[in-house]
Design an enzyme around this catalytic site. Structure first.
Site, mmCIF file in Angstrom:
data_model
loop_
_atom_site.group_PDB
_atom_site.id
_atom_site.type_symbol
_atom_site.label_atom_id
_atom_site.label_comp_id
_atom_site.label_asym_id
_atom_site.label_seq_id
_atom_site.Cartn_x
_atom_site.Cartn_y
_atom_site.Cartn_z
ATOM 1 C CD GLU A 45 22.641 33.881 12.360
ATOM 2 O OE1 GLU A 45 23.748 34.526 11.398
ATOM 3 O OE2 GLU A 45 21.427 34.697 13.133
ATOM 4 C CG ASP A 93 20.430 40.841 11.664
ATOM 5 O OD1 ASP A 93 20.694 40.310 10.587
ATOM 6 O OD2 ASP A 93 19.383 40.754 12.113
#
Lengths: 346, 346
Positions: free
Chosen positions: B62, B233
């Site tokens: 990410e 998450d």
């Protein structure tokens, strides 16, 4: 177990220059063209997303990620036209290549120089498929930091050896001519765009102002030429008069990004464009006749940086042109990050 | 003219550990909490975007960018649960802080350790606003790389000093207890989640499997507790039974990201949630009564990394805990990038 899991190879600016020079600039560009073209050929295997841009009054900071499922790459790049006033680069960049299987970076490198190289390589790949066959003369409008790279890539890949340079600052053209001495070009410095485009089969526009400029007007664009539009790469930053776009067959990298950033931001969002990769794989013909105006509306896409990162990683093996950065925490027991911190006190 | 425009300060893992230890872990966490809370207070001044994720079968990579208009920060972070099998970290990270005015990076730093610290600091800031006043007992379900950081931040900011640890691998709990000796905790290692949550006013879940797990079931959640859900998450990665979510008042960082990644991915997309920053600025009351179940559905947001980068930059000044990387090309004439390359040959 791989040794030194904490370490990532880092290519500094100095090491990048040494790597490029050890390979030779022209050979570097030629080999990089092959990597860029290879990745366009497998376009459909990439995870693609328009770059993530943070705009401000003075410029833009962008992240450009992509992945082919095995490797992941991204580039950080800024664009701040006013930077040259206090001695900074308009565009600076760095990038990372990582292993998709474990998420660990395998390369961290400067990309200011590498971006100039990959942008030029991409222009050359596009020109090989779109420019008139046997083109030897290129006009370069804008003779700043990227001009020489554009010239050398066009020479290395398709044999361009006559340059017609124009810049609003003649000193930039002089700098460009000086730098390209000894590379086998016949170089003319021109007093204006009109003079520069005379006899040119390829016209490269590569200026830096962040504004809707008209570097090239419609009346200057004759039949049969290929336009390599490099400098329009940001919302509100264009170089070509819109009338040119309506006469040209337009080729782009990744339409969702180019519609926002490229010359075609001046056109309706459904104006037909052709994706460059389709020409490269042979789905679509590039240049179809001698009077056609082709336009590569280059904005720079993440796969090109990925190609450059791959190439640098491959060429780096066995050289001394990198150092090792202690970038990744590597505790003896991966669950014991805190213990590693405590033990560092000892 | 600033000297050495080519150089960016780099904080290695070793230097980060030395920086943290020189400040003291608890003071570092406490000061970092203040930076995190400050940035939540000026939430509306940030350029916010859900993180850009590249998912693969084994994990995710990410990029998390944000900007407050003056500084720009981003973090690269991976999440690969299987990594520990071959000695790697599940999560590694690094980040950059840059100057929006010219796009030049001003800090490049490891963030594996820093992410554990900022995640813990954010949990503590949320708990200060949401947990029962005077809470001293916390259960920690999952005693891996982040557990000790969570414990110490809760101690530093709100005075938690009794821990009830549970992990499916008892060795992880033992490691956690060993590491926290001397920090003033009363620590119990438990044989299961049911035992761990007994008497706990705060329940922290911080496990790593990439799957929809049920670390905490509804029957174990009593009235009045605060749940600090850290491990869920990622799409397909959750820790709480959905029934808990329906009984709880849910607080999140950035809803567009949490709807995709957090525990609330299990709920309809219009399920009411409260943004944490609204509680911090006083727009909305956090905990309203003693029987209320509050849930901080933490996924980690870019502003928290920005806070951590700001804090490290500020603390670094005057120390020796960094080295200088030759990251940015800096030709004498900014337009003469190619000339710099040529001259490097000499």
């Amino acid at each position: 177990m791989t040794p030194k899991l904490n370490v990532v190879p880092f290519v500094s600016v100095d090491h990048m220059m040494k790597l490029v020079l050890s390979i030779g600039i022209e050979r570097f560009l030629l080999e990089l063209c092959a990597y860029v073209e290879d990745d366009f050929r497998r376009w459909e295997s990439f995870d693609k997303v328009a770059r993530v841009a943070a705009h401000s009054p003075d410029g833009v900071i962008e992240l450009m990620p992509t992945s082919d499922g095995a490797a992941y790459g991204f580039k950080y790049v800024n664009g701040h036209p006013k930077n040259t006033r206090d001695g900074r680069q308009t565009v600076t960049a760095f990038g990372v290549l990582a292993d998709v299987a474990n998420g660990y970076p395998v390369l961290f490198t400067e990309m200011t120089i590498l971006t100039a190289l990959r942008t030029a390589a991409t222009s050359a790949v596009a020109a090989r498929h779109l420019a008139p066959k046997g083109a030897r003369t290129m006009a370069i409008i804008g003779n700043g930091a990227q001009a020489e790279f554009q010239a050398l890539a066009m020479k290395a890949l398709i044999g361009v050896d006559r340059l017609r340079l124009y810049d609003i600052d003649r000193a930039a053209s002089e700098k460009c001519r000086r730098n390209l001495q000894g590379f086998g070009f016949d170089i003319a410095i021109c007093d204006g765009t009109e003079e520069a485009v005379q006899g040119a089969e390829i016209v490269t526009t590569v200026t830096a102002d962040k504004q809707n400029a008209t570097i090239l007007t419609d009346n200057l664009v004759g039949a049969g030429i290929h336009i390599n539009a490099v400098g329009g790469d940001c919302p509100g930053k264009t170089e070509l008069q819109a009338a040119i776009l309506r006469r040209a067959d337009i080729f782009v990298e990744y339409p969702p990004q180019t519609r926002i950033e490229g010359e075609i931001q001046q056109l309706p969002s459904d104006h037909p464009v052709t994706e460059l990769w389709r020409v490269i794989v042979g789905d679509v013909q590039g240049r179809t006749d001698g009077r056609q105006i082709t336009l590569f509306d280059s904005v720079g896409f993440a796969t090109e940086d990925f190609s450059a990162l791959r190439y640098v990683r491959d060429k780096l093996a066995g050289t001394a042109f990198y150092e090792e950065l202690d970038l990744l925490a590597d505790p003896d027991d991966p669950r014991d990050l805190f213990g590693m911190l405590l033990r560092a006190a000892a």
